[in-house]
Scaffold this motif. Sequence first.
Motif, PDB file in Angstrom:
ATOM      1  N   LYS A 171      -7.516  -0.424  -0.222  1.00 31.48           N
ATOM      2  CA  LYS A 171      -7.178  -0.576   1.196  1.00 31.48           C
ATOM      3  C   LYS A 171      -5.892  -1.384   1.333  1.00 31.48           C
ATOM      4  O   LYS A 171      -5.501  -2.097   0.409  1.00 31.48           O
ATOM      5  N   LEU A 173      -6.214   5.504   8.096  1.00 30.35           N
ATOM      6  CA  LEU A 173      -7.133   4.385   7.900  1.00 30.35           C
ATOM      7  C   LEU A 173      -8.537   4.697   8.401  1.00 30.35           C
ATOM      8  O   LEU A 173      -9.519   4.126   7.915  1.00 30.35           O
ATOM      9  N   TYR A 198       0.831  -1.210   0.000  1.00 31.48           N
ATOM     10  CA  TYR A 198       0.000   0.000   0.000  1.00 31.48           C
ATOM     11  C   TYR A 198       0.868   1.263   0.000  1.00 31.48           C
ATOM     12  O   TYR A 198       0.506   2.301   0.538  1.00 31.48           O
ATOM     13  N   ARG A 208     -13.180   1.561   3.838  1.00 31.82           N
ATOM     14  CA  ARG A 208     -12.984   0.117   3.907  1.00 31.82           C
ATOM     15  C   ARG A 208     -12.225  -0.311   5.166  1.00 31.82           C
ATOM     16  O   ARG A 208     -12.199  -1.501   5.487  1.00 31.82           O
ATOM     17  N   THR A 209     -11.598   0.624   5.863  1.00 31.68           N
ATOM     18  CA  THR A 209     -10.856   0.272   7.073  1.00 31.68           C
ATOM     19  C   THR A 209     -11.343   1.021   8.309  1.00 31.68           C
ATOM     20  O   THR A 209     -10.871   0.756   9.416  1.00 31.68           O
ATOM     21  N   ASN A 260     -10.620   6.019   5.583  1.00 27.70           N
ATOM     22  CA  ASN A 260     -10.879   5.094   4.482  1.00 27.70           C
ATOM     23  C   ASN A 260     -12.116   4.262   4.837  1.00 27.70           C
ATOM     24  O   ASN A 260     -12.129   3.569   5.856  1.00 27.70           O
TER      25      ASN A 260
END
Length: 524
Positions: free
Chosen positions: A441, A490, A432, A495-496, A493
């Motif tokens: 992610k 994170l 990442y 997704r996290t 984000n």
Amino acid sequence: MTPRPHWLFGDQLGPHFLSPPHGGPDAQAPVVMIEARSVLSRRRFHRAKAHLVLSAMRHRAAELGDRVTYVRSRTYAEGLEQALGRRVSHRSDAHHGSPKPARRPDGSPRLTVCHPTSRRALDFVGALDGVEILPARGFLVPHDEFAAWADRGTGRGLRLEGFYRWVRERHDLLMDGDGPTGGRWNLDQDNREPPPRGHDTLDVRAPWRPREDSIDEEVRHDLDRWERDGEVSFVGRDGPRLFPATRHEALSALRHFVTHRLPDFGRYEDAMLTADPVMSHSLLSAPLNLGLLDPAECVERAEQAYRAGDAPLNSVEGFVRQIAGWREYVWHLYWHFGEDYRHRNALRHTAPLPDWFLGLDADVVTARCLSTVLAQVRDTGWTHHIPRLMVLGSRALQDGWDPAAVTDWFHRCFVDGYDWVMLPNVVGMSQYADGGLMTSKPYTSGGAYIHRMSDLCGPCAYRPTDRTGDHACPYTAGYWAFLHRHRARLAANHRTAQAVKGLDRLKDLPELLDAAARRGDTPP
């Protein structure tokens, strides 16, 4: 006028690199191949990888016979001069002239070569006067077509799923009319089953394996000599060659996989078994990346198996997605993102790779999953994509290792590893380091994922549910430490974000972080 010689690199070994139509070399062009020891001396490659590449090159030269001039030299420049019997000037000094002109009397270049697969090689041949670079081969999508697709996708991102659907439509792969066969583009949800409990191996035919010959014996002798003389240094073990080194062997491996292993490939595509590292995987990445197979023939044979009722759709779609989707996607992102992509480090990870990892010293590692996978790399130069991503890559990500060094390690230590392969796969997918240009992610997890998808955790000294204490799983502890270290990024984000909220429920977080800080370079 006599045909111009055509230069074959060591990953351009299939017949499609010499076929003349559509911008190929002259039909009867003499061939130049150069075995440059400097490639192996610059870095510490896996011994099995060096063996495979040299064996494949020498086998191809033997097949071409009198048509090829095969030169063993210290560098490519020296080899090219020896092969052509003259100096090939660089474009920057071409105006100074040369005793033997780099161009033919009609003004055309004296040498052709298909577009190389690395920026370094492309820069080298691009700087030579009298060399015509032909379009790339060994891929489904030409560079200009990808560029046009990417331009249309500006603002929506360059995600795999959109690219994969576009390739399927353009090449009529697994299509029924205007829609995907079976009504769904992606059957990934059907291909995530854990391994069957109570089984050490999958009940499938063993993979096809080659038989070594006198060329392999010669290669092994040369590698031994070069090591003794201090010219090169390797990691890993060079047992019997496990991957195809000729076109005939590659076709045998493809036929064997499609007939005997493809039907069971899909459902256990993401699973791991200690005693069965190959599971139902094709093992075709190495011959594909050597140019011994063309991706079109691989996906077409798989689709034929489905149409004939010999393989289920989920297995065939998963295999097609790996080759026509992911492999093509990675190839084009390597060129699309440019050279600066190599230096991306969005998470600012700078820790050096520990010596036990660099040396593939699996025996000093306590965590059974990591020790097992590292031993697979040491012994064969290969593991499938889940151990690469969720065991090796996840360890590097959680411990904050320098992504450029991680990329170099994967390139050197895997038989199918090339610069174009590993740069997007590691910088983008695994580490990442591009901050989300390629994936949405970071891909890392605690021990629970490894426990669910494998049999690796049972006899381990660590427990996948333990975050702290003597039996704390380094992946579980490392996962939470990673989330904490990058909490702000994170949490933003989608997704996290939910996982980050879980940090607030961990009463043992201070103890966990303290243990992570004290571990340092100690093997987990």
